[in-house]
Design an enzyme around this catalytic site. Structure first.
Site, short mmCIF file in Angstrom:
data_model
loop_
_atom_site.label_atom_id
_atom_site.label_comp_id
_atom_site.label_asym_id
_atom_site.label_seq_id
_atom_site.Cartn_x
_atom_site.Cartn_y
_atom_site.Cartn_z
N TYR A 42 0.82 -1.21 0.00
CA TYR A 42 0.00 0.00 0.00
C TYR A 42 0.86 1.26 0.00
O TYR A 42 0.42 2.32 -0.45
CB TYR A 42 -0.95 -0.02 1.19
CG TYR A 42 -2.29 -0.62 0.82
CD1 TYR A 42 -2.35 -1.91 0.31
CD2 TYR A 42 -3.48 0.08 0.95
CE1 TYR A 42 -3.56 -2.48 -0.06
CE2 TYR A 42 -4.69 -0.47 0.58
CZ TYR A 42 -4.72 -1.76 0.07
OH TYR A 42 -5.91 -2.30 -0.32
N HIS A 82 -1.81 -2.25 6.29
CA HIS A 82 -2.18 -1.36 5.18
C HIS A 82 -2.89 -0.10 5.65
O HIS A 82 -2.49 1.03 5.33
CB HIS A 82 -3.09 -2.09 4.18
CG HIS A 82 -2.49 -3.32 3.59
ND1 HIS A 82 -1.15 -3.47 3.36
CD2 HIS A 82 -3.07 -4.48 3.18
CE1 HIS A 82 -0.92 -4.67 2.82
NE2 HIS A 82 -2.08 -5.30 2.71
N ARG A 89 -9.68 7.93 -3.56
CA ARG A 89 -10.05 6.56 -3.93
C ARG A 89 -8.80 5.88 -4.49
O ARG A 89 -8.33 6.22 -5.58
CB ARG A 89 -11.18 6.56 -4.95
CG ARG A 89 -11.78 5.16 -5.13
CD ARG A 89 -12.97 5.13 -6.07
NE ARG A 89 -12.59 5.47 -7.42
CZ ARG A 89 -13.11 6.46 -8.12
NH1 ARG A 89 -14.04 7.22 -7.59
NH2 ARG A 89 -12.72 6.71 -9.36
#
Length: 426
Positions: free
Chosen positions: A102, A163, A292
């Protein structure tokens, strides 16, 4: 055993590498990526240190050896520290690269640039303007025969402790003194240390059941009978410092939900004095800053604007940076591509340092031990649903307000209700 430090395989690796490096007095780089079960890391690292670390008498001063290790880095604070001690005795911290993919995602890396290269964010990025922060990870599939592995970890160890906690650190950290990797990781570590351990009252746990033609978690033949492992968790974290005191950070992750997405929502306070309509309407039209990460990278700010026409009516709209439109001719690198390149370059900025890992485990270990002891029974939710029903009350108690008068139209689209649909699913 194949991972034993004295296994002949290590000598074969060393011989092959030495043959490849036969060019005299040229710098050589040896990068070992351990995509293996974490319990064999100490054995493998011992074998690598014994057979593959030495370049011999003709070593070039710029030659290097580095090791990448995958999560999970332990099961709790104690086992993580034990593993760190074992690996640290073989390879120093500047040679160990704990990968969290991530941190290689485009939007994760954009967080630093966006926050500290644009003064516009500095004025309101604090408790005086931000009401709550939601960091959500949703998968639309279940364990799919991997329940045995998943059951030994659960959703908190699998996603939230690593993450989502790393995303929180990037959102909440203070400005580093420089762009040096250690200065950035110092600030991430500082903010994680400001978070007290999560209590049972600050979480919602769930486990998916059969629905929409799909089997439930306990129907996976690889899952132990009667397992209480959570496949969904929402954890409310509090950061006890001047910038964030009183602002709930909710980290949510779940499997077998209604969609696949990773979204950060930073929701602002409602105006103190409602000017355009009743307060209840303004509460349902909260400004939001949204990132997003997937699917389809985008950054957008939701805000109240005047609806075009003769009347003084309001609606929600957005300032939108959709990567698919703005950077349509750019290939966004895969997270692993980027991180492996960073490792080759010796840049540890986007890798997890030991003290970061320690601080993250300290937040979740007490809750994880309570779950492991069977003290919490996860709430059932149907495969393909939004998650456990009690999450709505939990989110409302955390200050989150769902927008009821908003339809997102992505850049370049005539009309599309994707965000409207996502709001309904949230």
């Amino acid at each position: 055993m194949q991972y034993d430090p004295d296994s002949p395989g290590y000598a074969k690796i060393a011989k092959a590498v030495q043959e490849w490096e036969q060019q005299p007095r040229c710098p050589a780089g040896r990068l070992f990526y351990l995509a293996l079960p974490p319990y064999v890391y100490p054995q493998v690292c011992k074998g690598l240190a014994k057979h593959c670390r030495d370049f011999g008498p003709d070593k070039h001063p710029n030659s290097w050896v580095r090791v990448i290790v995958e999560k999970p880095f332990g099961q709790d604070l104690e086992t993580s520290e034990e593993l760190a001690n074992q690996l640290g005795a073989l390879f120093p911290e500047d040679k160990l690269y704990r990968i969290d993919h991530y941190l290689g995602k485009e939007l994760s890396q954009n967080l630093l640039v966006m926050r500290w290269a644009n003064p516009i964010f500095g004025a309101w990025w604090n408790r005086h303007y931000i009401n709550n922060v939601q960091i959500s990870f949703k998968e639309d599939f279940g364990t799919q025969g991997r329940g045995g592995y998943f059951d030994s970890y659960g959703i908190i160890r699998d996603v939230i402790q690593n993450h989502l906690t790393q995303l929180l650190a990037l959102i909440a950290m203070e400005c580093p003194s420089s762009s040096h990797p250690d200065d950035i990781r110092d600030e991430k570590c500082k903010v994680l240390r400001c978070i007290p351990p999560v209590g049972i009252k600050d979480c919602v746990l769930g486990q998916y059941t059969a629905g929409n033609g799909q089997p439930g978690y306990l129907e996976d033949p690889t899952v132990p009978e009667g397992s209480k492992a959570p496949t969904y968790a929402a954890c409310r974290l509090h950061i006890c410092n001047d910038r964030w005191a009183g602002v709930p950070f909710v980290l949510r992750a779940g499997k077998a939900l209604n969609e696949r997405s990773v979204v950060v929502r930073i929701q602002l306070n409602a105006p103190p004095v409602p000017l355009f309509g009743p307060r209840s309407m303004h509460n349902n039209m909260r400004d939001e800053f949204v990132l997003r990460l997937q699917p389809g990278e985008a950054i957008y700010a939701k805000m109240v604007v005047k609806k075009p026409g003769l009347e003084m009516d309001t609606e929600m709209s957005e300032l939108d940076l959709s990567y698919s439109s703005r950077y349509s001719d750019v290939k966004i690198p895969d997270a692993y591509e980027r991180l492996i390149l960073d490792c080759i370059r010796g840049d540890q900025q986007h890798f997890v340092r030991r003290d970061e890992l320690r601080a993250a485990w300290a937040i979740f270990t007490p809750l994880l031990h309570a779950i492991d002891r069977g003290e919490i029974t996860p709430e059932p939710y149907t495969y393909g649903s939004r998650g456990p029903p009690s999450q709505d009350k939990f989110l409302a108690e955390s200050g989150y307000q769902r927008s009821t008068r908003y339809e997102w139209k992505p850049a370049g689209a005539v009309a599309k209700s994707a965000e409207s649909s996502n709001e309904a699913k949230l």
